[in-house]
Design an enzyme around this catalytic site. Sequence first.
Site, PDB file in Angstrom:
ATOM      1  NE  ARG A 187      17.161 -26.245  -6.034  1.00  0.00           N
ATOM      2  CZ  ARG A 187      18.410 -26.607  -6.291  1.00  0.00           C
ATOM      3  NH1 ARG A 187      19.344 -25.673  -6.422  1.00  0.00           N
ATOM      4  NH2 ARG A 187      18.730 -27.878  -6.409  1.00  0.00           N
ATOM      5  CB  CYS A 198      -0.838  -4.937   8.328  1.00  0.00           C
ATOM      6  SG  CYS A 198       0.226  -3.532   7.943  1.00  0.00           S
ATOM      7  CG  LEU A 233      14.599 -36.589   4.049  1.00  0.00           C
ATOM      8  CD1 LEU A 233      14.220 -36.841   5.500  1.00  0.00           C
ATOM      9  CD2 LEU A 233      15.727 -35.556   3.967  1.00  0.00           C
ATOM     10  CD  GLU A 242      -1.388  -2.395   1.939  1.00  0.00           C
ATOM     11  OE1 GLU A 242      -2.203  -3.184   2.443  1.00  0.00           O
ATOM     12  OE2 GLU A 242      -0.133  -2.590   1.988  1.00  0.00           O
TER      13      GLU A 242
END
Length: 362
Positions: free
Chosen positions: A192, A83, A301, A57
Amino acid sequence: MNTAEYDLPFMRQALAVAEQAIGLTDPNPRVGCVLVDASDRVIGQGHTQPAGQAHAEVMALRDAAARGADVRGATAYVTLEPCSHHGRTPPCCDALIQAGVARVVAAVEDPNPLVAGQGLARLQAAGIQVASNLLADESRELNIGFFARMQRGQPFVRLKAAVSLDGRTALADGRSQWITGPDARRDGHAWRKRAGAVLTGVGTLLADDPRLDVRLVETPRQPLRVLLDSTLRAPASARLFAPPGDVLVYTAAESPAAIPASNVEIQRMAAPDGRVDLHAVLDDLARRGINELHVEAGAALSAAFLEAGLVDELLVYMAPMLIGPGKPLAELAALPGLDAARRWRFVDIAPLEPDIRLRLRP
Protein backbone atom coordinates in the site's frame (compact mmCIF):
# COMPACT_ATOMS: atom_id res chain seq x y z
CA MET A 1 37.60 -5.69 -15.50
CA ASN A 2 35.40 -4.02 -18.12
CA THR A 3 33.62 -0.74 -17.53
CA ALA A 4 30.22 -2.31 -16.83
CA GLU A 5 31.67 -4.62 -14.17
CA TYR A 6 33.43 -1.67 -12.56
CA ASP A 7 30.20 0.38 -12.55
CA LEU A 8 27.86 -2.33 -11.25
CA PRO A 9 28.53 -2.01 -7.48
CA PHE A 10 28.04 1.74 -7.58
CA MET A 11 24.79 1.47 -9.55
CA ARG A 12 23.54 -1.18 -7.13
CA GLN A 13 24.27 1.27 -4.32
CA ALA A 14 22.37 3.98 -6.20
CA LEU A 15 19.38 1.64 -6.53
CA ALA A 16 19.50 0.89 -2.80
CA VAL A 17 19.47 4.64 -2.14
CA ALA A 18 16.56 5.05 -4.57
CA GLU A 19 14.50 2.50 -2.63
CA GLN A 20 14.52 4.90 0.31
CA ALA A 21 12.28 7.17 -1.77
CA ILE A 22 9.38 4.67 -1.84
CA GLY A 23 6.28 6.35 -0.46
CA LEU A 24 7.92 9.77 -0.66
CA THR A 25 8.28 11.09 -4.20
CA ASP A 26 4.99 10.49 -6.04
CA PRO A 27 4.14 11.54 -8.66
CA ASN A 28 7.86 11.80 -9.39
CA PRO A 29 9.93 8.63 -9.87
CA ARG A 30 12.09 7.07 -7.16
CA VAL A 31 15.64 7.96 -8.10
CA GLY A 32 18.99 7.50 -6.37
CA CYS A 33 22.34 9.10 -7.14
CA VAL A 34 25.83 8.13 -5.96
CA LEU A 35 28.93 10.27 -6.60
CA VAL A 36 32.28 8.47 -6.85
CA ASP A 37 35.70 10.16 -7.12
CA ALA A 38 38.75 9.01 -9.09
CA SER A 39 39.91 6.95 -6.10
CA ASP A 40 36.68 4.89 -6.14
CA ARG A 41 35.42 6.56 -2.98
CA VAL A 42 31.73 7.39 -2.57
CA ILE A 43 31.76 11.11 -1.81
CA GLY A 44 28.03 11.81 -1.92
CA GLN A 45 24.66 10.18 -2.33
CA GLY A 46 20.99 11.07 -2.17
CA HIS A 47 17.50 10.27 -3.38
CA THR A 48 14.63 12.28 -4.76
CA GLN A 49 12.61 14.24 -2.20
CA PRO A 50 8.85 14.98 -2.20
CA ALA A 51 7.45 16.62 -5.33
CA GLY A 52 8.67 20.19 -5.68
CA GLN A 53 11.81 19.52 -3.65
CA ALA A 54 15.32 18.47 -4.66
CA HIS A 55 15.96 15.54 -6.99
CA ALA A 56 18.49 12.78 -6.35
CA GLU A 57 21.40 14.47 -8.16
CA VAL A 58 21.04 17.68 -6.17
CA MET A 59 20.76 15.75 -2.90
CA ALA A 60 23.97 13.85 -3.74
CA LEU A 61 25.79 17.09 -4.56
CA ARG A 62 24.60 18.60 -1.27
CA ASP A 63 25.81 15.51 0.57
CA ALA A 64 29.23 15.79 -1.07
CA ALA A 65 29.42 19.46 -0.11
CA ALA A 66 28.51 18.60 3.49
CA ARG A 67 31.37 16.09 3.52
CA GLY A 68 33.76 18.68 2.13
CA ALA A 69 34.34 16.58 -1.00
CA ASP A 70 35.34 17.97 -4.38
CA VAL A 71 33.04 16.56 -7.05
CA ARG A 72 35.03 17.87 -10.02
CA GLY A 73 36.05 14.90 -12.16
CA ALA A 74 33.71 12.54 -10.28
CA THR A 75 31.32 9.97 -11.76
CA ALA A 76 27.61 10.28 -11.01
CA TYR A 77 25.62 7.02 -10.95
CA VAL A 78 21.92 7.81 -11.37
CA THR A 79 19.11 5.25 -11.51
CA LEU A 80 17.16 7.34 -14.03
CA GLU A 81 18.37 9.73 -16.72
CA PRO A 82 18.89 13.22 -15.24
CA CYS A 83 16.04 15.54 -16.16
CA SER A 84 16.62 18.25 -18.75
CA HIS A 85 13.49 20.39 -18.34
CA HIS A 86 12.23 23.03 -15.94
CA GLY A 87 9.41 21.57 -13.86
CA ARG A 88 8.93 22.42 -10.21
CA THR A 89 12.73 22.26 -9.93
CA PRO A 90 15.56 23.25 -12.32
CA PRO A 91 17.09 20.60 -14.63
CA CYS A 92 19.40 18.15 -12.88
CA CYS A 93 21.59 18.16 -16.00
CA ASP A 94 22.52 21.75 -15.31
CA ALA A 95 23.41 20.97 -11.70
CA LEU A 96 25.77 18.17 -12.77
CA ILE A 97 27.35 20.27 -15.51
CA GLN A 98 27.93 23.20 -13.15
CA ALA A 99 29.37 20.86 -10.51
CA GLY A 100 32.04 19.68 -12.97
CA VAL A 101 31.45 15.94 -12.91
CA ALA A 102 33.35 14.10 -15.61
CA ARG A 103 31.06 11.14 -16.22
CA VAL A 104 27.39 10.22 -15.74
CA VAL A 105 26.10 6.65 -15.76
CA ALA A 106 22.31 6.32 -15.93
CA ALA A 107 20.54 3.02 -15.36
CA VAL A 108 17.82 3.79 -17.91
CA GLU A 109 16.48 6.63 -20.03
CA ASP A 110 13.61 8.65 -18.60
CA PRO A 111 10.26 7.67 -20.24
CA ASN A 112 8.92 11.20 -19.67
CA PRO A 113 8.53 12.73 -23.17
CA LEU A 114 9.96 15.97 -21.77
CA VAL A 115 13.25 14.13 -21.17
CA ALA A 116 13.49 10.90 -23.22
CA GLY A 117 17.21 11.02 -23.97
CA GLN A 118 17.57 14.79 -23.96
CA GLY A 119 19.20 14.75 -20.52
CA LEU A 120 22.00 12.48 -21.63
CA ALA A 121 22.39 14.44 -24.86
CA ARG A 122 22.76 17.71 -22.98
CA LEU A 123 25.40 16.22 -20.68
CA GLN A 124 27.31 14.84 -23.65
CA ALA A 125 27.15 18.20 -25.41
CA ALA A 126 28.74 19.74 -22.32
CA GLY A 127 31.72 17.40 -22.67
CA ILE A 128 30.63 14.91 -20.00
CA GLN A 129 31.09 11.22 -20.76
CA VAL A 130 27.76 9.40 -20.54
CA ALA A 131 26.63 5.78 -20.40
CA SER A 132 23.25 4.14 -19.85
CA ASN A 133 21.39 0.84 -19.76
CA LEU A 134 23.06 -0.50 -16.64
CA LEU A 135 20.66 -2.42 -14.34
CA ALA A 136 17.90 -0.94 -16.48
CA ASP A 137 15.37 -3.67 -15.60
CA GLU A 138 15.89 -3.10 -11.89
CA SER A 139 15.38 0.62 -12.29
CA ARG A 140 12.21 0.14 -14.35
CA GLU A 141 10.87 -2.27 -11.75
CA LEU A 142 11.43 0.26 -8.97
CA ASN A 143 9.46 2.82 -11.03
CA ILE A 144 7.09 0.49 -12.82
CA GLY A 145 4.13 2.77 -12.19
CA PHE A 146 5.94 5.87 -13.44
CA PHE A 147 6.88 4.05 -16.64
CA ALA A 148 3.27 2.88 -17.08
CA ARG A 149 1.87 6.37 -16.62
CA MET A 150 4.40 7.96 -18.97
CA GLN A 151 4.15 5.32 -21.70
CA ARG A 152 0.46 4.43 -21.75
CA GLY A 153 -1.27 7.15 -19.73
CA GLN A 154 -2.58 4.87 -16.97
CA PRO A 155 -1.25 3.70 -13.61
CA PHE A 156 0.23 0.26 -13.01
CA VAL A 157 -2.64 -1.71 -11.42
CA ARG A 158 -1.84 -4.20 -8.68
CA LEU A 159 -4.74 -6.35 -7.42
CA LYS A 160 -4.25 -7.70 -3.90
CA ALA A 161 -6.08 -10.61 -2.30
CA ALA A 162 -5.67 -12.89 0.72
CA VAL A 163 -6.92 -16.42 0.03
CA SER A 164 -7.06 -19.90 1.49
CA LEU A 165 -5.57 -22.93 -0.25
CA ASP A 166 -8.95 -23.49 -1.90
CA GLY A 167 -9.04 -19.92 -3.19
CA ARG A 168 -11.51 -18.39 -0.74
CA THR A 169 -11.17 -14.81 0.48
CA ALA A 170 -13.87 -15.11 3.16
CA LEU A 171 -16.48 -17.42 4.61
CA ALA A 172 -19.83 -17.61 2.88
CA ASP A 173 -21.20 -15.02 5.32
CA GLY A 174 -18.38 -12.62 4.46
CA ARG A 175 -16.17 -13.03 7.53
CA SER A 176 -12.48 -12.82 6.59
CA GLN A 177 -10.51 -11.68 9.65
CA TRP A 178 -7.97 -13.08 9.57
CA ILE A 179 -7.14 -15.49 6.77
CA THR A 180 -3.46 -14.54 6.77
CA GLY A 181 -1.06 -13.87 9.63
CA PRO A 182 0.61 -10.69 10.93
CA ASP A 183 3.64 -10.90 8.62
CA ALA A 184 1.46 -11.11 5.51
CA ARG A 185 -0.71 -8.22 6.69
CA ARG A 186 2.35 -6.10 7.39
CA ASP A 187 3.73 -6.91 3.94
CA GLY A 188 0.41 -5.90 2.42
CA HIS A 189 0.73 -2.48 4.03
CA ALA A 190 4.22 -2.15 2.57
CA TRP A 191 2.66 -2.57 -0.89
CA ARG A 192 0.00 0.00 0.00
CA LYS A 193 2.85 2.36 0.88
CA ARG A 194 4.29 1.93 -2.63
CA ALA A 195 1.03 3.00 -4.24
CA GLY A 196 -0.12 6.49 -5.04
CA ALA A 197 -3.70 5.36 -4.45
CA VAL A 198 -5.53 2.45 -2.79
CA LEU A 199 -8.92 1.53 -4.28
CA THR A 200 -11.90 -0.49 -3.14
CA GLY A 201 -15.59 -0.85 -3.99
CA VAL A 202 -18.68 0.05 -2.03
CA GLY A 203 -19.48 -3.62 -1.42
CA THR A 204 -16.25 -4.06 0.52
CA LEU A 205 -16.85 -0.78 2.33
CA LEU A 206 -20.32 -1.86 3.47
CA ALA A 207 -19.11 -5.32 4.51
CA ASP A 208 -15.81 -4.49 6.21
CA ASP A 209 -15.71 -0.71 6.77
CA PRO A 210 -12.00 -0.59 5.83
CA ARG A 211 -9.72 2.40 6.38
CA LEU A 212 -7.42 1.63 3.42
CA ASP A 213 -4.57 3.55 5.00
CA VAL A 214 -1.00 2.50 5.78
CA ARG A 215 -0.64 1.61 9.47
CA LEU A 216 1.58 -1.44 9.87
CA VAL A 217 4.72 0.08 8.31
CA GLU A 218 6.14 3.57 8.62
CA THR A 219 5.31 5.95 5.79
CA PRO A 220 5.98 9.64 5.16
CA ARG A 221 2.59 10.09 3.52
CA GLN A 222 -0.73 8.32 3.10
CA PRO A 223 -1.85 7.24 -0.38
CA LEU A 224 -4.99 8.67 -1.90
CA ARG A 225 -7.97 6.51 -0.93
CA VAL A 226 -10.37 5.75 -3.79
CA LEU A 227 -13.90 4.38 -3.61
CA LEU A 228 -16.02 3.13 -6.52
CA ASP A 229 -19.67 3.62 -5.56
CA SER A 230 -22.05 3.64 -8.53
CA THR A 231 -25.13 4.78 -6.61
CA LEU A 232 -23.46 6.49 -3.63
CA ARG A 233 -24.55 3.98 -1.00
CA ALA A 234 -21.57 4.64 1.27
CA PRO A 235 -22.55 6.18 4.61
CA ALA A 236 -20.84 9.41 5.59
CA SER A 237 -19.78 7.69 8.84
CA ALA A 238 -17.56 5.17 6.99
CA ARG A 239 -14.02 4.98 8.37
CA LEU A 240 -12.69 5.45 4.83
CA PHE A 241 -13.75 9.10 4.94
CA ALA A 242 -12.01 9.87 8.22
CA PRO A 243 -8.91 12.10 8.11
CA PRO A 244 -5.99 12.18 7.65
CA GLY A 245 -5.57 11.84 3.93
CA ASP A 246 -7.73 12.59 0.92
CA VAL A 247 -10.54 10.43 -0.45
CA LEU A 248 -11.78 10.32 -4.04
CA VAL A 249 -15.17 8.78 -4.79
CA TYR A 250 -16.11 7.78 -8.34
CA THR A 251 -19.81 7.32 -8.99
CA ALA A 252 -22.29 6.84 -11.82
CA ALA A 253 -25.04 8.74 -10.01
CA GLU A 254 -26.63 11.51 -12.08
CA SER A 255 -26.63 14.12 -9.32
CA PRO A 256 -24.12 12.96 -6.73
CA ALA A 257 -24.73 14.38 -3.28
CA ALA A 258 -21.78 15.73 -1.36
CA ILE A 259 -20.28 13.77 1.50
CA PRO A 260 -19.91 16.23 4.40
CA ALA A 261 -16.14 16.03 4.74
CA SER A 262 -13.59 18.51 3.43
CA ASN A 263 -11.16 15.72 2.45
CA VAL A 264 -13.64 13.93 0.15
CA GLU A 265 -14.03 14.65 -3.58
CA ILE A 266 -16.76 13.07 -5.72
CA GLN A 267 -16.40 12.57 -9.47
CA ARG A 268 -18.98 11.16 -11.87
CA MET A 269 -17.46 8.54 -14.22
CA ALA A 270 -20.40 6.64 -15.63
CA ALA A 271 -20.20 3.76 -18.10
CA PRO A 272 -23.11 2.94 -20.47
CA ASP A 273 -24.11 0.01 -18.22
CA GLY A 274 -24.74 2.33 -15.28
CA ARG A 275 -21.62 1.38 -13.39
CA VAL A 276 -18.44 3.33 -12.88
CA ASP A 277 -16.25 3.42 -16.01
CA LEU A 278 -13.01 1.70 -14.99
CA HIS A 279 -11.05 2.91 -18.02
CA ALA A 280 -12.09 6.50 -17.33
CA VAL A 281 -11.11 6.08 -13.68
CA LEU A 282 -7.61 4.95 -14.62
CA ASP A 283 -7.24 7.80 -17.10
CA ASP A 284 -8.29 10.30 -14.45
CA LEU A 285 -5.98 8.84 -11.81
CA ALA A 286 -3.07 9.10 -14.26
CA ARG A 287 -3.91 12.77 -14.84
CA ARG A 288 -3.74 13.19 -11.08
CA GLY A 289 -0.21 11.75 -11.06
CA ILE A 290 -0.98 8.28 -9.70
CA ASN A 291 1.77 5.87 -10.74
CA GLU A 292 0.77 2.67 -8.92
CA LEU A 293 -2.83 1.80 -8.08
CA HIS A 294 -3.34 -0.79 -5.34
CA VAL A 295 -6.74 -2.50 -5.56
CA GLU A 296 -8.25 -4.32 -2.57
CA ALA A 297 -11.78 -5.18 -3.56
CA GLY A 298 -14.46 -7.84 -3.41
CA ALA A 299 -15.09 -10.61 -5.88
CA ALA A 300 -17.32 -8.58 -8.22
CA LEU A 301 -15.06 -5.54 -8.63
CA SER A 302 -11.93 -7.71 -8.82
CA ALA A 303 -13.57 -9.65 -11.63
CA ALA A 304 -14.48 -6.41 -13.42
CA PHE A 305 -10.85 -5.26 -13.37
CA LEU A 306 -9.63 -8.68 -14.51
CA GLU A 307 -12.17 -9.15 -17.29
CA ALA A 308 -11.43 -5.65 -18.59
CA GLY A 309 -7.74 -6.59 -18.84
CA LEU A 310 -6.76 -3.79 -16.48
CA VAL A 311 -4.73 -5.77 -13.92
CA ASP A 312 -0.96 -5.60 -14.38
CA GLU A 313 -0.07 -7.67 -11.34
CA LEU A 314 -1.76 -10.04 -8.91
CA LEU A 315 -0.52 -9.83 -5.33
CA VAL A 316 -1.89 -12.92 -3.61
CA TYR A 317 -1.29 -13.96 -0.02
CA MET A 318 -2.11 -17.64 0.45
CA ALA A 319 -2.78 -19.12 3.87
CA PRO A 320 -2.32 -22.83 4.65
CA MET A 321 -5.99 -23.46 5.44
CA LEU A 322 -9.04 -24.89 3.73
CA ILE A 323 -12.31 -22.98 4.08
CA GLY A 324 -14.82 -24.76 1.88
CA PRO A 325 -17.85 -22.73 0.73
CA GLY A 326 -17.00 -19.05 0.72
CA LYS A 327 -16.22 -15.94 -1.28
CA PRO A 328 -13.92 -16.36 -4.33
CA LEU A 329 -11.05 -14.10 -5.30
CA ALA A 330 -13.07 -13.00 -8.34
CA GLU A 331 -16.51 -13.81 -9.71
CA LEU A 332 -15.34 -14.44 -13.25
CA ALA A 333 -17.63 -15.47 -16.08
CA ALA A 334 -17.73 -19.16 -16.98
CA LEU A 335 -15.27 -20.29 -19.64
CA PRO A 336 -16.16 -22.44 -22.65
CA GLY A 337 -13.00 -24.49 -22.00
CA LEU A 338 -9.61 -24.47 -20.32
CA ASP A 339 -7.98 -23.20 -23.48
CA ALA A 340 -9.80 -19.88 -22.87
CA ALA A 341 -8.34 -19.46 -19.38
CA ARG A 342 -6.35 -16.30 -18.66
CA ARG A 343 -2.70 -17.26 -18.24
CA TRP A 344 -0.39 -15.68 -15.68
CA ARG A 345 3.30 -16.10 -14.91
CA PHE A 346 4.88 -16.13 -11.48
CA VAL A 347 7.14 -13.13 -10.87
CA ASP A 348 7.95 -13.83 -7.24
CA ILE A 349 7.14 -16.35 -4.52
CA ALA A 350 8.06 -15.38 -0.97
CA PRO A 351 7.44 -17.13 2.37
CA LEU A 352 5.76 -15.02 5.05
CA GLU A 353 5.28 -17.59 7.78
CA PRO A 354 2.88 -19.25 7.99
CA ASP A 355 1.71 -17.90 4.62
CA ILE A 356 3.23 -17.34 1.19
CA ARG A 357 3.09 -14.31 -1.08
CA LEU A 358 2.62 -14.82 -4.80
CA ARG A 359 3.15 -12.13 -7.42
CA LEU A 360 1.93 -12.84 -10.95
CA ARG A 361 1.69 -10.89 -14.19
CA PRO A 362 -0.23 -11.66 -17.39
